[in-house]
Design a protein around this motif. Structure first.
Motif, PDB file in Angstrom:
ATOM      1  N   ALA A 170      48.843 -36.010 121.385  1.00  0.00           N
ATOM      2  CA  ALA A 170      47.587 -37.497 120.973  1.00  0.00           C
ATOM      3  C   ALA A 170      48.564 -38.268 120.982  1.00  0.00           C
ATOM      4  CB  ALA A 170      47.123 -36.202 119.874  1.00  0.00           C
ATOM      5  N   PRO A 171      48.651 -39.797 121.126  1.00  0.00           N
ATOM      6  CA  PRO A 171      49.003 -40.707 120.838  1.00  0.00           C
ATOM      7  C   PRO A 171      49.273 -41.451 119.111  1.00  0.00           C
ATOM      8  CG  PRO A 171      48.168 -41.151 122.516  1.00  0.00           C
ATOM      9  CD  PRO A 171      47.761 -40.271 122.481  1.00  0.00           C
ATOM     10  N   ALA A 172      50.265 -41.391 119.015  1.00  0.00           N
ATOM     11  CA  ALA A 172      50.352 -41.787 117.188  1.00  0.00           C
ATOM     12  C   ALA A 172      49.714 -43.225 116.918  1.00  0.00           C
ATOM     13  CB  ALA A 172      51.459 -42.682 116.386  1.00  0.00           C
ATOM     14  N   MET A 173      49.016 -43.880 118.260  1.00  0.00           N
ATOM     15  CA  MET A 173      47.300 -44.585 118.102  1.00  0.00           C
ATOM     16  C   MET A 173      46.810 -44.653 118.446  1.00  0.00           C
ATOM     17  SD  MET A 173      49.559 -47.352 116.840  1.00  0.00           S
ATOM     18  CE  MET A 173      48.409 -48.880 116.075  1.00  0.00           C
ATOM     19  N   MET A 174      46.441 -43.156 118.538  1.00  0.00           N
ATOM     20  CA  MET A 174      44.978 -42.815 118.815  1.00  0.00           C
ATOM     21  C   MET A 174      44.790 -42.065 117.344  1.00  0.00           C
ATOM     22  SD  MET A 174      43.864 -38.735 120.799  1.00  0.00           S
ATOM     23  CE  MET A 174      42.144 -38.370 120.697  1.00  0.00           C
ATOM     24  N   GLN A 175      43.107 -42.825 117.295  1.00  0.00           N
ATOM     25  CA  GLN A 175      42.381 -42.360 116.000  1.00  0.00           C
ATOM     26  C   GLN A 175      42.129 -41.187 115.400  1.00  0.00           C
ATOM     27  OE1 GLN A 175      39.429 -45.222 116.888  1.00  0.00           O
ATOM     28  NE2 GLN A 175      39.533 -45.813 114.941  1.00  0.00           N
ATOM     29  N   GLN A 176      43.049 -39.706 115.623  1.00  0.00           N
ATOM     30  CA  GLN A 176      42.990 -38.909 115.833  1.00  0.00           C
ATOM     31  C   GLN A 176      41.980 -38.189 114.302  1.00  0.00           C
ATOM     32  OE1 GLN A 176      46.958 -36.163 116.047  1.00  0.00           O
ATOM     33  NE2 GLN A 176      47.713 -38.234 116.937  1.00  0.00           N
ATOM     34  N   ILE A 177      41.976 -39.085 113.388  1.00  0.00           N
ATOM     35  CA  ILE A 177      41.059 -38.215 112.763  1.00  0.00           C
ATOM     36  C   ILE A 177      39.589 -38.011 112.939  1.00  0.00           C
ATOM     37  CG2 ILE A 177      39.730 -40.259 111.483  1.00  0.00           C
ATOM     38  CD1 ILE A 177      40.628 -38.784 108.567  1.00  0.00           C
ATOM     39  N   LYS A 178      39.193 -38.223 114.299  1.00  0.00           N
ATOM     40  CA  LYS A 178      38.223 -39.103 114.467  1.00  0.00           C
ATOM     41  C   LYS A 178      37.478 -36.952 115.900  1.00  0.00           C
ATOM     42  CE  LYS A 178      36.505 -43.556 114.498  1.00  0.00           C
ATOM     43  NZ  LYS A 178      35.946 -44.269 115.591  1.00  0.00           N
ATOM     44  N   GLY A 179      38.899 -36.745 115.959  1.00  0.00           N
ATOM     45  CA  GLY A 179      39.272 -35.846 116.966  1.00  0.00           C
ATOM     46  C   GLY A 179      39.945 -35.894 117.658  1.00  0.00           C
ATOM     47  N   LEU A 180      40.934 -34.303 118.956  1.00  0.00           N
ATOM     48  CA  LEU A 180      42.272 -34.875 119.746  1.00  0.00           C
ATOM     49  C   LEU A 180      41.538 -35.119 121.220  1.00  0.00           C
ATOM     50  CD1 LEU A 180      44.137 -32.386 117.806  1.00  0.00           C
ATOM     51  CD2 LEU A 180      44.081 -34.369 117.836  1.00  0.00           C
ATOM     52  N   HIS A 181      40.050 -34.807 121.613  1.00  0.00           N
ATOM     53  CA  HIS A 181      39.921 -34.865 122.489  1.00  0.00           C
ATOM     54  C   HIS A 181      40.288 -34.618 123.743  1.00  0.00           C
ATOM     55  CE1 HIS A 181      36.754 -37.627 120.759  1.00  0.00           C
ATOM     56  NE2 HIS A 181      37.813 -38.889 120.617  1.00  0.00           N
ATOM     57  N   GLY A 182      40.973 -33.108 123.877  1.00  0.00           N
ATOM     58  CA  GLY A 182      41.849 -32.181 124.434  1.00  0.00           C
ATOM     59  C   GLY A 182      43.187 -32.919 124.275  1.00  0.00           C
ATOM     60  N   CYS A 183      43.584 -32.980 123.945  1.00  0.00           N
ATOM     61  CA  CYS A 183      45.088 -33.077 122.934  1.00  0.00           C
ATOM     62  C   CYS A 183      45.421 -32.601 122.535  1.00  0.00           C
ATOM     63  CB  CYS A 183      45.242 -35.071 122.909  1.00  0.00           C
ATOM     64  SG  CYS A 183      45.521 -35.821 124.220  1.00  0.00           S
ATOM     65  N   VAL A 184      46.821 -32.370 122.073  1.00  0.00           N
ATOM     66  CA  VAL A 184      47.528 -31.367 121.149  1.00  0.00           C
ATOM     67  C   VAL A 184      48.149 -32.723 119.752  1.00  0.00           C
ATOM     68  CG1 VAL A 184      47.883 -29.992 123.420  1.00  0.00           C
ATOM     69  CG2 VAL A 184      49.212 -31.221 122.161  1.00  0.00           C
ATOM     70  N   PRO A 185      48.051 -31.884 118.992  1.00  0.00           N
ATOM     71  CA  PRO A 185      48.396 -32.755 117.377  1.00  0.00           C
ATOM     72  C   PRO A 185      49.855 -33.635 117.804  1.00  0.00           C
ATOM     73  CG  PRO A 185      47.670 -31.107 116.704  1.00  0.00           C
ATOM     74  CD  PRO A 185      47.669 -30.813 118.363  1.00  0.00           C
ATOM     75  N   ASN A 186      50.008 -34.548 117.619  1.00  0.00           N
ATOM     76  CA  ASN A 186      51.224 -35.346 117.673  1.00  0.00           C
ATOM     77  C   ASN A 186      51.244 -36.862 116.179  1.00  0.00           C
ATOM     78  OD1 ASN A 186      54.144 -36.443 118.918  1.00  0.00           O
ATOM     79  ND2 ASN A 186      52.659 -38.277 119.662  1.00  0.00           N
ATOM     80  N   VAL A 187      52.720 -36.725 115.934  1.00  0.00           N
ATOM     81  CA  VAL A 187      52.192 -37.964 115.596  1.00  0.00           C
ATOM     82  C   VAL A 187      53.263 -38.313 115.233  1.00  0.00           C
ATOM     83  CG1 VAL A 187      51.716 -36.222 113.308  1.00  0.00           C
ATOM     84  CG2 VAL A 187      54.081 -37.127 113.788  1.00  0.00           C
ATOM     85  N   TRP A 188      54.369 -39.106 116.519  1.00  0.00           N
ATOM     86  CA  TRP A 188      55.304 -40.259 117.029  1.00  0.00           C
ATOM     87  C   TRP A 188      54.809 -40.882 118.250  1.00  0.00           C
ATOM     88  CZ3 TRP A 188      58.071 -39.709 113.194  1.00  0.00           C
ATOM     89  CH2 TRP A 188      58.523 -38.673 112.364  1.00  0.00           C
ATOM     90  N   PRO A 189      55.278 -42.193 117.562  1.00  0.00           N
ATOM     91  CA  PRO A 189      54.514 -42.766 119.157  1.00  0.00           C
ATOM     92  C   PRO A 189      55.606 -42.752 120.558  1.00  0.00           C
ATOM     93  CG  PRO A 189      55.577 -44.093 116.825  1.00  0.00           C
ATOM     94  CD  PRO A 189      55.725 -42.768 116.373  1.00  0.00           C
ATOM     95  N   TYR A 190      56.599 -42.237 120.513  1.00  0.00           N
ATOM     96  CA  TYR A 190      57.944 -42.198 121.246  1.00  0.00           C
ATOM     97  C   TYR A 190      58.309 -40.180 121.406  1.00  0.00           C
ATOM     98  CZ  TYR A 190      58.962 -46.641 121.978  1.00  0.00           C
ATOM     99  OH  TYR A 190      58.481 -48.062 122.684  1.00  0.00           O
ATOM    100  N   ASP A 191      58.437 -39.767 122.820  1.00  0.00           N
ATOM    101  CA  ASP A 191      58.725 -38.581 122.691  1.00  0.00           C
ATOM    102  C   ASP A 191      60.227 -38.121 122.583  1.00  0.00           C
ATOM    103  OD1 ASP A 191      59.541 -39.029 125.663  1.00  0.00           O
ATOM    104  OD2 ASP A 191      58.458 -38.462 126.239  1.00  0.00           O
ATOM    105  N   ARG A 192      61.059 -37.468 122.618  1.00  0.00           N
ATOM    106  CA  ARG A 192      62.599 -37.315 122.665  1.00  0.00           C
ATOM    107  C   ARG A 192      63.444 -37.760 123.323  1.00  0.00           C
ATOM    108  NH1 ARG A 192      63.168 -33.446 117.965  1.00  0.00           N
ATOM    109  NH2 ARG A 192      61.987 -32.344 117.695  1.00  0.00           N
ATOM    110  N   ASP A 193      62.536 -38.189 124.453  1.00  0.00           N
ATOM    111  CA  ASP A 193      63.331 -38.790 125.773  1.00  0.00           C
ATOM    112  C   ASP A 193      63.147 -40.092 125.316  1.00  0.00           C
ATOM    113  OD1 ASP A 193      64.459 -36.607 127.623  1.00  0.00           O
ATOM    114  OD2 ASP A 193      62.224 -36.246 127.900  1.00  0.00           O
TER     115      ASP A 193
END
Length: 294
Positions: free
Chosen positions: A261-284
């Motif tokens: 789930a993108p950090a700029m997604m409104q995750q409080i409303k639901g993940l809509h198939g995504c998995v929890p994630n708190v970071w704007p960028y990945d490790r790469d």
């Protein structure tokens, strides 16, 4: 996290550059409906709040039991759904008393609206001229400003944070001019400050308004149903989401089933198939984003 704007015709914050830029306004995250009623508003409780012990209804506050283990990510959102893998925990040591938290924390509905600034100065992180920020905690709260500042600094320094864009930089200060403030406050104080920019936080969510990143005490302590077992990770999501708004980033939605789930997604409303994630960028160093959303 998004707050409903009182005036839908308002503009969105532009991408900021080095130096102070006046009057930014964007919303944090909301997962509730606010209905007009005679003499006030009726606000629906978030599911995550409804599943927890009752909190204070008077300004003096009362004690609420917080999750006993905040070191793992994810919480079942439906009965029988397994918890997702760890995603929110930053690398390296990340267990200050603010991160682990006491077993219960008073959650007053309102406070004096005045703040204590975390003392000291942090190191610069990122490239270019740093955005100077202060960390403040509303007076009367039992949470240490130093602990909140440590969490904010860790979040903004993480290589998966906004510095991964190659031009954003941050430095925490306790005096002198600042570009923005991160302020942890009671729901009533958050509502009042966010309302100055036309945002309706309904006593439940955060916002980014003008030069203030406002963090709702309830979200800091209780997180949401999707992060009930990773309160620490959720605190990083609050910071990344609201600072992202300050930097000019708008909302996006889930990019696809099973993806972070993108950090700029409104995750409080639901993940809509995504998995929890708190970071704007990945490790790469790749931006985690999705289709634009309101």
């Amino acid at each position: 996290m998004t707050a409903h704007k009182r005036n839908p015709g308002g503009g969105r914050r532009r991408k900021r550059s080095a130096g102070r830029v006046p009057g930014r306004l964007t919303g944090g995250l909301v997962a509730l409906a606010v209905f007009a009623a005679v003499g006030g508003a009726v606000v629906a409780w978030l599911p995550s709040d409804a599943q927890r012990p009752p909190t204070a209804t008077a300004p003096s506050g009362s004690s609420v039991t917080a999750p006993s283990d905040s070191s793992v990510t994810g919480s079942p959102t439906q009965s029988g759904t397994p918890a997702p893998p760890r995603t929110g925990e930053p690398p390296g040591p990340d267990r200050s008393s603010a991160a682990a938290g006491p077993s219960s924390t008073p959650l007053p509905d309102s406070g004096p609206g005045t703040f204590v600034t975390a003392s000291g100065e942090g190191r610069k992180v990122g490239r270019g001229t740093p955005l100077r920020y202060r960390v403040e905690v509303e007076k009367g709260l039992t949470i240490s400003p130093a602990d909140v500042a440590a969490q904010v600094e860790r979040t903004l320094a993480d290589p998966r944070g906004w510095t991964a864009d190659g031009h954003s930089a941050f430095q925490r200060v306790s005096s002198g001019p600042t570009d923005f403030r991160v302020r942890l406050a009671t729901p009533g104080t958050v509502d009042a400050i966010c309302a100055e920019g036309g945002l309706d936080t309904g006593g439940k969510v955060n916002c980014s308004v003008h030069d203030d990143v406002m963090v709702n005490l309830r979200r800091w302590v209780l997180a949401t149903e999707f992060y009930a077992e990773d309160v620490v990770g959720y605190r990083s999501l609050i910071i990344n989401h609201e600072v992202g708004h300050f930097l000019g980033h708008g909302h996006v939605t889930c990019p696809g089933e099973g993806r972070p789930a993108p950090a700029m997604m409104q995750q409080i409303k639901g993940l809509h198939g995504c998995v929890p994630n708190v970071w704007p960028y990945d490790r790469d160093g790749r931006l985690i984003t999705g289709p634009a959303a309101p």
